[in-house]
Design a protein around this motif. Structure first.
Motif, PDB file in Angstrom:
ATOM      1  N   THR A   1       0.856  -1.188   0.000  1.00 16.52           N
ATOM      2  CA  THR A   1       0.000   0.000   0.000  1.00 16.52           C
ATOM      3  C   THR A   1       0.890   1.234   0.000  1.00 16.52           C
ATOM      4  O   THR A   1       2.093   1.155   0.258  1.00 16.52           O
ATOM      5  CB  THR A   1      -0.918   0.041   1.234  1.00 16.52           C
ATOM      6  OG1 THR A   1      -0.106   0.064   2.420  1.00 16.52           O
ATOM      7  CG2 THR A   1      -1.843  -1.169   1.277  1.00 16.52           C
ATOM      8  N   ALA A   2       0.292   2.365  -0.284  1.00 21.80           N
ATOM      9  CA  ALA A   2       1.064   3.609  -0.339  1.00 21.80           C
ATOM     10  C   ALA A   2       1.650   3.968   1.019  1.00 21.80           C
ATOM     11  O   ALA A   2       2.789   4.440   1.111  1.00 21.80           O
ATOM     12  CB  ALA A   2       0.186   4.748  -0.856  1.00 21.80           C
ATOM     13  N   ASP A   3       0.880   3.724   2.089  1.00 22.04           N
ATOM     14  CA  ASP A   3       1.273   4.217   3.409  1.00 22.04           C
ATOM     15  C   ASP A   3       1.556   3.131   4.436  1.00 22.04           C
ATOM     16  O   ASP A   3       1.842   3.426   5.597  1.00 22.04           O
ATOM     17  CB  ASP A   3       0.190   5.153   3.951  1.00 22.04           C
ATOM     18  CG  ASP A   3      -1.189   4.498   3.989  1.00 22.04           C
ATOM     19  OD1 ASP A   3      -1.281   3.275   3.705  1.00 22.04           O
ATOM     20  OD2 ASP A   3      -2.178   5.203   4.276  1.00 22.04           O
ATOM     21  N   GLY A   4       1.447   1.864   4.070  1.00 23.57           N
ATOM     22  CA  GLY A   4       1.714   0.793   5.026  1.00 23.57           C
ATOM     23  C   GLY A   4       0.637   0.600   6.058  1.00 23.57           C
ATOM     24  O   GLY A   4       0.889   0.063   7.141  1.00 23.57           O
ATOM     25  N   ARG A   5      -0.586   0.992   5.748  1.00 24.47           N
ATOM     26  CA  ARG A   5      -1.687   0.885   6.720  1.00 24.47           C
ATOM     27  C   ARG A   5      -1.994  -0.574   7.055  1.00 24.47           C
ATOM     28  O   ARG A   5      -1.807  -1.475   6.244  1.00 24.47           O
ATOM     29  CB  ARG A   5      -2.934   1.568   6.181  1.00 24.47           C
ATOM     30  CG  ARG A   5      -3.449   1.002   4.873  1.00 24.47           C
ATOM     31  CD  ARG A   5      -4.614   1.845   4.343  1.00 24.47           C
ATOM     32  NE  ARG A   5      -5.094   1.370   3.039  1.00 24.47           N
ATOM     33  CZ  ARG A   5      -4.546   1.709   1.882  1.00 24.47           C
ATOM     34  NH1 ARG A   5      -3.491   2.519   1.842  1.00 24.47           N
ATOM     35  NH2 ARG A   5      -5.055   1.249   0.741  1.00 24.47           N
ATOM     36  N   ASN A   6      -2.463  -0.767   8.271  1.00 23.04           N
ATOM     37  CA  ASN A   6      -2.943  -2.078   8.740  1.00 23.04           C
ATOM     38  C   ASN A   6      -1.893  -3.175   8.584  1.00 23.04           C
ATOM     39  O   ASN A   6      -2.212  -4.320   8.234  1.00 23.04           O
ATOM     40  CB  ASN A   6      -4.223  -2.471   7.993  1.00 23.04           C
ATOM     41  CG  ASN A   6      -5.349  -1.480   8.175  1.00 23.04           C
ATOM     42  OD1 ASN A   6      -5.516  -0.920   9.257  1.00 23.04           O
ATOM     43  ND2 ASN A   6      -6.103  -1.227   7.116  1.00 23.04           N
ATOM     44  N   GLY A   7      -0.652  -2.839   8.859  1.00 23.36           N
ATOM     45  CA  GLY A   7       0.399  -3.839   8.841  1.00 23.36           C
ATOM     46  C   GLY A   7       0.893  -4.241   7.464  1.00 23.36           C
ATOM     47  O   GLY A   7       1.633  -5.230   7.326  1.00 23.36           O
ATOM     48  N   THR A   8       0.504  -3.501   6.436  1.00 22.17           N
ATOM     49  CA  THR A   8       0.970  -3.801   5.087  1.00 22.17           C
ATOM     50  C   THR A   8       2.354  -3.197   4.864  1.00 22.17           C
ATOM     51  O   THR A   8       2.911  -2.515   5.733  1.00 22.17           O
ATOM     52  CB  THR A   8      -0.008  -3.243   4.042  1.00 22.17           C
ATOM     53  OG1 THR A   8      -0.127  -1.813   4.226  1.00 22.17           O
ATOM     54  CG2 THR A   8      -1.389  -3.884   4.199  1.00 22.17           C
TER      55      THR A   8
END
Length: 303
Positions: free
Chosen positions: A242-249
């Motif tokens: 993801t672009a921002d690393g949300r939710n552990g990505t």
């Protein structure tokens, strides 16, 4: 540094009736985004790290042929073909056919095979590990002979070919790049040094683990008199981008940091499996923020 995309999952939101369209669209998006290569597994049952065995699984070489018809530039390979599944002469013919019809875009990914469940399920003999490696080495010898155009009989311990004819010959010269998958230090990496054009090492080993495997490969090359620099070093990782690393990505910046570390180790191509591969936005992210920057990384040991 180059990036490759491995497609491991064929269970898509659109369902089985649209599987061809979904997979074809992924191949097209990968090429447009700038991926250097596209890979599929050579399995007949889904593997447990991805999903239950009953999930959709496409036969690898047929899937690559389909992808070749939907693309123009991207390289195509199995990561990797199990030696037990096909007779070596037929396998070389299959890989050659893909190379010819795709105008020279095939990799020849191969390994000793491991998934006993699908062997038992489909009635495929599953020899001991030692025998599988012996068969792998014979297959590599047969492949090199057939791609040289040498039709003299081949007599091995397991395979006998009276006339290993291969016509038409592969477009790529001397042959499609041979990628040997796995990181076993005594057998697999020795086979890479002796027969391979590329290795593939699991990214899960971490930076130090990959460094260690590459040092072992270098030692095998030195013993065999093979220039280490001739071998393409690749890795395989699984992630959700993801672009921002949300939710552990994994964020774009985190992926670039990782790719930079790999380039410093001398990794030429990082092959990634995207858990969110059906999301078109992930390809936009790769095309604009990841792949152009990764291509700027200087790979250690390359001029």
């Amino acid at each position: 540094m180059r990036l490759g995309l491995q497609v491991q999952n064929f269970t898509y939101p659109e369902g089985q009736s649209q599987l061809g369209d979904s997979f074809g669209l992924i191949a097209e998006r990968a090429e447009r985004a700038g991926f250097y290569s596209l890979w599929v597994m050579d399995h007949f049952f889904q593997i447990s790290i991805v999903g239950p065995a009953e999930n959709e699984m496409l036969e690898g070489w047929s899937a690559l042929a389909f992808a070749a018809g939907r693309t123009n530039r991207i390289k195509l390979g199995t990561l990797v073909t199990g030696i037990t599944y096909r007779h070596p002469g037929v396998l070389v013919k299959t890989a050659t056919t893909l190379d010819v019809l795709s105008h020279g875009r095939a990799y020849f990914g191969i390994g000793a095979a491991w998934n006993e469940e699908e062997h038992r399920g489909l009635g495929i003999p599953f020899p001991s590990l030692a025998e599988r490696f012996e068969r792998l080495e014979e297959t590599l010898q047969i492949a090199q002979q057939m791609w040289k155009g040498d039709e003299s009989p081949f007599q091995g311990k397991y395979y006998t070919l009276e006339r290993p004819l291969n016509s038409p010959q592969a477009v790529q010269k001397p042959h499609p790049p041979i990628m040997i998958g796995g990181s076993g230090e005594r057998k697999t990496l020795r086979l890479v040094a002796q027969y391979g054009d590329a290795c593939n090492i699991f990214g899960a080993l971490g930076v130090e683990g990959i460094r260690g495997k590459l040092e072992v490969l270098r030692e095998h090359c030195e013993r065999l008199g093979r220039p280490y620099e001739e071998i393409e070093k690749t890795t395989a990782d699984r992630l959700t981008l993801t672009a921002d690393g949300r939710n552990g990505t994994t964020s774009a910046s985190e992926l670039l940091d990782h790719l930079g570390q790999l380039a410093e180790l001398g990794v030429d191509q990082a092959i990634i499996s995207l858990l969110n591969v059906t999301d078109p936005e992930v390809f936009d992210l790769l095309a604009t923020r990841v792949i152009p920057e990764a291509e700027k990384f200087k790979v250690a040991g390359r001029s």
